[in-house]
Design an enzyme around this catalytic site. Structure first.
Site, PDB file in Angstrom:
ATOM      1  N   SER A  45     -16.086  -7.406 -34.735  1.00  0.00           N
ATOM      2  CA  SER A  45     -15.122  -7.820 -33.548  1.00  0.00           C
ATOM      3  C   SER A  45     -15.464  -8.700 -32.159  1.00  0.00           C
ATOM      4  O   SER A  45     -15.677  -9.661 -32.913  1.00  0.00           O
ATOM      5  CB  SER A  45     -14.336  -6.375 -33.009  1.00  0.00           C
ATOM      6  OG  SER A  45     -12.894  -6.600 -32.323  1.00  0.00           O
ATOM      7  N   HIS A  59     -10.355  -9.232 -38.084  1.00  0.00           N
ATOM      8  CA  HIS A  59      -9.208  -8.915 -37.494  1.00  0.00           C
ATOM      9  C   HIS A  59      -8.106  -8.974 -38.286  1.00  0.00           C
ATOM     10  O   HIS A  59      -6.751  -9.075 -38.507  1.00  0.00           O
ATOM     11  CB  HIS A  59      -8.678  -7.888 -36.616  1.00  0.00           C
ATOM     12  CG  HIS A  59     -10.102  -6.710 -36.010  1.00  0.00           C
ATOM     13  ND1 HIS A  59     -10.626  -6.389 -36.737  1.00  0.00           N
ATOM     14  CD2 HIS A  59     -10.146  -7.082 -34.898  1.00  0.00           C
ATOM     15  CE1 HIS A  59     -11.948  -5.573 -36.352  1.00  0.00           C
ATOM     16  NE2 HIS A  59     -11.460  -5.625 -35.260  1.00  0.00           N
TER      17      HIS A  59
END
Length: 254
Positions: free
Chosen positions: A143, A179
């Site tokens: 991330s 994501h």
């Protein structure tokens, strides 16, 4: 701005980045375990004949001590020697650069990529990590720990509404979308930002997927989760075009 990278390095490895939307999972005896993507980062380092040296960097979650402890337990189970690098309230290591350069892998945790970049730059860690990358230390993370290596991406660092970030480290000359399947706002924003030129061509990952770069070249997509994908979003005129890349399934950690 990206710099040319040498084909050989201090560690005898080409500069390597594994940028992911995964790598951690719930454990059995431990709260967190390293999943296949973290193990793949270690495999990419080529270490053998000794325990792998992995540095955990939790700047993006404010060096949360509870998660550093959980990561240390995950490393123990995996058979890795873990060194946490903490910058709050001050660096926990006397020789940060020496410690970073001594690693096989640097794994950067997710959280606020905007805060991560600001704190790293105050401490000069951005320059240290560039030297580590050139020297052959495998740079990896999830991330925020993925976006940081690129020119930018989409982030919720500034609030619940996703916004562009365009001042990341730029080791890789692309944007990064993380994501991509689990946050419904990410894909349309990436398309808009690539279409209007805010982001360059952008490489995206579903949860559980990682992208392997040698130098600045994308060489492979890999996954620890079946059915997931990677995506290349490029600009054609004033529109974004998306191409799916099927990742190779990694073996489950033993």
């Amino acid at each position: 701005m990206t710099d040319p990278t040498p084909s050989t390095a201090r560690h005898g490895r080409e500069p390597t980045i594994l940028a992911t939307s995964g790598g951690l999972r719930a454990g059995g005896r431990t709260t967190v375990m390293f999943d296949a993507l973290v193990h793949h980062a270690v495999d990419l380092s080529g270490v053998h004949g000794r325990r792998p040296r992995v540095m955990y960097v939790g700047t993006a979650i404010g060096d949360a001590e509870h998660f550093a402890a959980r990561t240390a337990e995950a490393a123990r189970v995996a058979g890795f020697d873990l060194t946490p690098l903490q910058l709050f309230p001050m660096p926990n290591l006397d020789d940060v650069e020496g410690a970073v350069l001594d690693q096989d892998v640097v794994w950067v945790m997710g959280g606020s990529v905007a805060n991560l970049l600001a704190v790293w730059r105050v401490h000069g860690l951005d320059r240290v990590l560039r030297r580590a990358w050139r020297s052959g230390v495998v740079l990896s993370g999830v991330s925020a720990g993925s976006i940081c290596w690129f020119r930018g991406g989409t982030t919720d660092s500034f609030g619940p509404e996703l916004r562009p970030l365009t001042n990341a480290l730029g080791f890789l000359p692309y944007g990064n979308g993380v994501h991509y399947d689990s946050d419904p706002g990410r894909r349309p924003l990436v398309h808009r930002l690539v279409g209007d030129g805010t982001l360059p061509d952008t490489h995206c990952t579903d949860d559980g997927v990682g992208l392997v770069y040698r130098g600045t070249e994308l060489v492979e997509a890999v996954t620890e989760t079946p059915g997931k994908g990677a995506y290349l979003v490029t600009r054609e005129g004033d529109k974004a075009v998306e191409e799916r890349v099927e990742p190779r399934r990694l073996p489950a950690p033993g």
